[in-house]
Design an enzyme around this catalytic site. Structure first.
Site, PDB file in Angstrom:
ATOM      1  CE  LYS A 141       8.228 -70.092  91.004  1.00  0.00           C
ATOM      2  NZ  LYS A 141       8.062 -71.457  91.477  1.00  0.00           N
ATOM      3  CG  ASP A 192       9.916 -72.319  97.617  1.00  0.00           C
ATOM      4  OD1 ASP A 192       9.321 -71.279  97.292  1.00  0.00           O
ATOM      5  OD2 ASP A 192       9.947 -73.330  96.910  1.00  0.00           O
ATOM      6  CD  GLN A 239       7.638 -75.034  90.463  1.00  0.00           C
ATOM      7  OE1 GLN A 239       8.322 -74.018  90.479  1.00  0.00           O
ATOM      8  NE2 GLN A 239       6.391 -75.052  90.912  1.00  0.00           N
TER       9      GLN A 239
END
Ligand code: NDP
Length: 294
Positions: free
Chosen positions: A54, A121, A98
Site C-alpha cells: 500500500k 476502509d 491493518q
C-alpha cells in the site's frame, strides 16, 4: 472453452494512473497532497507485505503516506492514542488500521475510534450505515468496490442478472451483496449454513467467492458458458513443495466452464489497493471542500 481473464492488475494500473493525475492536480491547483496513514501492530509477515504494498502504491501515485508501526505488545490504549493523533492531524486524510490486530486488542473498539471522515476502509459503523442507506458521501469497503469495477468492465448492466456472494463477512461478503443489489442484480448471500451450495451457486450468472478456503469452488458449482467469476480469496498453500498463492476458486477447472474469471494473484487484490487510494483522494477532497475532478 476457456474463460476470458479479467486482468485486475492492468485495470488497477490504468485507474491508478487516473488517480495520479488527480493527485497532481490537487497539489498544483489546491496545494493539497492526499495522505494515507497505515497503522501496523506487530510483525505478521502477511500484514507487513500488505502494508508495504500500500505504501509503495501510494508513493507511485504521488500520495503522501504515513506508516505507523507499533509492537505486537502495544496495549489497546496505545493503539487508540495513535489513532486519535492521526484523527487530529489535519495533514492526514485517510487512516487504515491493518487487520488482524493481536488477540488482546478489540478490533471493533479500534475501528470505532477512527474518525468516519478518515475511515477509508469503510468499516466504521457510520460508513456502513451510509452505504446501506445509499448515501454517497461515505466510504465503501475497498474490496467490494474493486470487484464492482471488474464486473462492470465485462458486464456494464447487471439488471436482471442473478448474483451469488459466497461469504458474509462485514468487510467483503455483506457490502458486496449490497452493492450488487444496488446495481440491480438479484442477489443470493450464501454462507456455511447454505444447504447444497454447489446447486445454489450453479443457478447464478455472477459468482463472488469470498470464503477463505483454497480452491473451494469447483467446476460443478458453475453454470455453463456465461458465468462471471470474481475470486476474492487469497490463500497461501504449498504445492509441489513450493509456496503458492491461490484463490477460493479452482481456477484451472472453473476457467474451462465460465465465460470470465479473475486470476489470483492479479485479480481482486490490486483492485482493493486502488479502492483504498481512491477513497483517500475522496477523503482529501471532502476535507478541503474540493469538488472532485474525474
Ligand atoms: P471471513 O473468514 O471473515 O469470512 C468467510 C466467509 O465464508 C464466512 O461468511 C463463512 O460463513 C463463509 N464460509 C466459510 N466456509 C464456508 C463453506 N464451506 N461454505 C460456504 N461459506 C463458507 O473471510 P473474509 O471475508 O475476510 O475473506 C474471505 C477471503 O477473501 C479470504 O481468503 C481473504 O484472504 C480474502 N480477502 C481478499 C482481499 C483482497 O484484496 N483480494 C481482501 C479481503 C479478504 P459463516 O459466516 O457462516 O461462517
Amino acid at each position: 472453452m476457456s474463460a476470458e481473464i479479467i486482468n485486475g492488475r492492468a485495470i488497477s494500473d490504468e485507474l491508478l494512473m487516473g488517480l495520479k493525475a488527480q493527485i497532481e492536480n490537487l497539489r498544483t491547483q489546491h496545494h493539497v497532497t492526499p495522505c494515507l496513514a497505515v497503522v501496523l501492530v506487530g510483525e505478521r509477515p502477511d500484514s507487513l507485505s500488505y502494508v508495504t504494498n500500500k505504501d509503495r502504491v501510494a508513493q507511485q501515485i504521488g500520495m503522501a503516506s504515513r506508516p505507523v508501526k507499533l509492537p505486537s505488545t502495544a496495549t489497546q490504549d496505545e493503539i487508540l492514542r495513535a489513532v486519535q493523533e492521526l484523527n487530529a492531524d489535519i495533514k492526514v486524510h485517510g487512516i487504515l488500521v491493518q487487520m488482524p490486530l493481536p488477540s488482546h486488542v478489540d478490533a471493533e473498539t479500534v475501528m470505532a475510534a477512527i474518525d468516519p471522515a478518515k475511515d477509508v476502509d469503510g468499516f466504521h459503523d457510520v460508513n456502513v450505515g451510509k452505504l446501506h442507506k445509499g448515501k454517497k458521501d461515505g466510504f465503501t469497503p475497498c474490496t467490494p468496490m474493486g470487484c464492482m469495477v471488474l464486473l462492470h468492465r465485462v458486464l456494464p448492466n447487471l439488471k436482471g442478472k442473478r448474483a451469488v456472494v459466497i461469504g458474509r463477512s462485514n468487510i467483503v461478503g455483506k457490502p458486496m451483496a449490497y452493492l450488487l443489489q444496488e446495481a440491480n442484480a438479484t442477489v443470493t448471500l450464501a454462507h456455511s449454513g447454505t444447504h447444497d451450495l454447489a446447486s445454489v451457486v450453479a443457478e447464478h450468472d455472477i459468482v463472488i467467492a469470498a470464503i477463505g478456503k483454497p480452491e473451494f469452488v469447483k467446476a460443478n458449482f458453475i453454470k455453463p458458458k456465461d458465468a462471471i467469476i470474481i475470486d476474492v480469496g487469497i490463500n497461501r498453500i504449498e504445492r509441489d513443495g513450493k509456496p503458492k498463492l491461490v484463490g477460493d476458486v479452482d481456477f484451472a477447472a472453473v476457467s474451462e466452464k465460465a465465460a470470465f474469471i479473475t486470476p489470483v494473484p492479479g485479480g481482486v487484490g490490486p483492485m482493493t489497493i486502488w479502492g483504498l487510494m481512491d477513497n483517500t483522494v475522496k477523503a482529501a477532497c471532502a476535507a478541503h471542500n474540493i469538488t472532485r475532478a474525474r
